[in-house]
Scaffold this active site. Structure first.
Site, PDB file in Angstrom:
ATOM      1  N   CYS A 177     -47.573  80.165  86.708  1.00 17.07           N
ATOM      2  CA  CYS A 177     -46.377  80.921  86.370  1.00 17.07           C
ATOM      3  C   CYS A 177     -45.714  79.069  86.289  1.00 17.07           C
ATOM      4  O   CYS A 177     -44.699  79.416  85.237  1.00 17.07           O
ATOM      5  CB  CYS A 177     -45.958  81.190  87.751  1.00 17.07           C
ATOM      6  SG  CYS A 177     -45.936  79.959  89.124  1.00 17.07           S
TER       7      CYS A 177
ATOM      8  N   HIS B  60     -43.366  86.140  82.550  1.00 13.68           N
ATOM      9  CA  HIS B  60     -44.142  85.523  83.798  1.00 13.68           C
ATOM     10  C   HIS B  60     -45.696  85.252  83.475  1.00 13.68           C
ATOM     11  O   HIS B  60     -46.106  86.485  82.658  1.00 13.68           O
ATOM     12  CB  HIS B  60     -43.834  85.749  84.974  1.00 13.68           C
ATOM     13  CG  HIS B  60     -44.350  87.485  85.046  1.00 13.68           C
ATOM     14  ND1 HIS B  60     -44.626  87.261  87.051  1.00 13.68           N
ATOM     15  CD2 HIS B  60     -45.260  88.416  84.739  1.00 13.68           C
ATOM     16  CE1 HIS B  60     -45.045  88.645  86.321  1.00 13.68           C
ATOM     17  NE2 HIS B  60     -45.449  88.820  85.764  1.00 13.68           N
TER      18      HIS B  60
ATOM     19  N   HIS C 174     -43.647  82.218  93.471  1.00 12.20           N
ATOM     20  CA  HIS C 174     -43.358  82.154  91.913  1.00 12.20           C
ATOM     21  C   HIS C 174     -42.727  82.065  91.508  1.00 12.20           C
ATOM     22  O   HIS C 174     -41.200  82.436  91.723  1.00 12.20           O
ATOM     23  CB  HIS C 174     -44.153  84.194  91.704  1.00 12.20           C
ATOM     24  CG  HIS C 174     -44.741  84.235  90.218  1.00 12.20           C
ATOM     25  ND1 HIS C 174     -45.754  84.249  90.104  1.00 12.20           N
ATOM     26  CD2 HIS C 174     -44.336  85.197  89.896  1.00 12.20           C
ATOM     27  CE1 HIS C 174     -45.598  84.668  88.875  1.00 12.20           C
ATOM     28  NE2 HIS C 174     -45.142  85.617  88.796  1.00 12.20           N
TER      29      HIS C 174
END
Length: 354
Positions: free
Chosen positions: A269, A329, A317
């Protein structure tokens, strides 16, 4: 009299009887379990299985971000150590040259040292020239001694710093090894989760990772196919660099999530967001918990394309906001870079890189 007789021994009243009774109870328990009235371990529902897999994914991603941070620090320490070693080698060469020069001077002094200065003065054809040479030799010797002392001190300092750097590097490598062990543990959990998912009907195996209709779900799809499938939502990037970062993220659609990767074949990520902004000429830190401190904090109501959006209480994240309430993402292992709603995960904050 009969009442006083010792009772006869019956084998069935001993161990054999207890065994038979145990078998009878076991049979009864089995029968109870078979007719549905037992206390067998409860079977997980598909929703419970998917929720557990999602928790494993979050744990894995948090471990990856920690691993990335330690690896980054280790790489920096290694680079510093290499520089120190090179510097120490150069300084040692200068020290050796100074020693050689001093040795030559000392040898010359030794060859003439057996004659007292008063005699050499008498033997000299020019006493003035002798005194000039003697004064110059003294000054040269003092400079040589000073240079040797200075270089020795520099080498001592370099060795001290290098020792410190090596110690720090060993600490970082030990920490990295510990994180790698933790990562292997999480990978084992993910493998167990995948095995558990395979027990479900195929239609119930998809874990919600926030993807939206039209986003790529498997890494096997080509990037070109991904670009055709997903269209950019409404919204204008505030700067040309932000627009370039968004364009890069769209070009990355369909590429797989890969542990610790920053492209171009795959990303995690924070690796994706770092690569997107690097393509725009902006250097971001490597991890989610350092990226959130780069640039300017942005309220959720002021999000614009190119902003970094972070999720979960541990900031484990990150995605790249592309407008229309959506982000791009790298979701988790087994998934591909995709478009997802910002509302699909607990929002933790946002930043706008400079």
């Amino acid at each position: 009299m009969a009442s006083h007789r010792k009772p006869k021994h019956h084998p069935l009243l001993g161990g054999t009887a207890r065994t038979a009774a145990g078998l009878a109870l076991a049979g009864a328990a089995t029968a109870t379990a078979l007719d549905g009235t037992g206390h067998a371990a409860p079977q997980r529902t598909p929703d419970e299985v998917r929720a557990q897999v999602s928790r494993y994914y979050r744990q894995a991603e948090a471990a990856t971000e920690q691993y990335n941070g330690v690896k980054e620090r280790t790489d920096r320490a290694r680079a510093v150590l290499d520089g120190l070693q090179d510097d120490a080698a150069r300084r040692t060469e200068r020290l050796n040259a100074a020693r050689d020069s001093l040795g030559s001077y000392a040898a010359a002094q030794y060859r003439t040292g057996g004659i007292p200065s008063s005699v050499r003065l008498l033997l000299s054809s020019s006493p003035r020239h002798f005194l000039d040479r003697a004064s110059m030799a003294e000054r040269t010797g003092a400079r040589e001694a000073s240079e040797v002392s200075r270089v020795r001190e520099e080498v001592r300092q370099v060795r001290q710093v290098r020792t410190t750097a090596e110690t720090k590097l060993r600490e970082l490598e030990a920490e990295q090894e510990a994180l790698a062990r933790h990562r292997r543990t999480v990978e084992a959990k993910l493998a167990a989760a995948r095995d558990l998912l395979r027990t479900l009907p195929s239609a119930a195996r998809t874990v919600d990772d926030g993807q939206v209709t039209g986003a790529v779900h498997t890494a096997g799809r080509s990037v070109a196919s991904a670009a055709r499938t997903v269209t950019a939502p409404a919204g204008h990037a505030p700067t040309a660099r932000a627009a370039e970062a968004v364009a890069f993220a769209y070009r990355a659609l369909g590429k797989p999530y890969v542990w610790g990767a920053t492209g171009p074949a795959g990303y995690d990520c924070s690796g994706l967001t770092q690569a997107a902004w690097r393509a725009a000429g902006v250097s971001l830190p490597r991890t989610t918990y350092t990226q959130i401190n780069s640039g300017h904090r942005i309220a959720r109501s002021r999000l614009a394309p190119g902003d970094l959006v972070f999720f979960y209480s541990g900031v484990s994240h990150v995605g790249l906001y592309v407008g229309g309430g959506k982000m791009i993402h790298a979701p988790h292992p087994g998934a591909a870079v995709s478009v997802a709603p910002v509302d699909s995960m607990p929002f933790a904050g946002a930043t706008r890189p400079a």
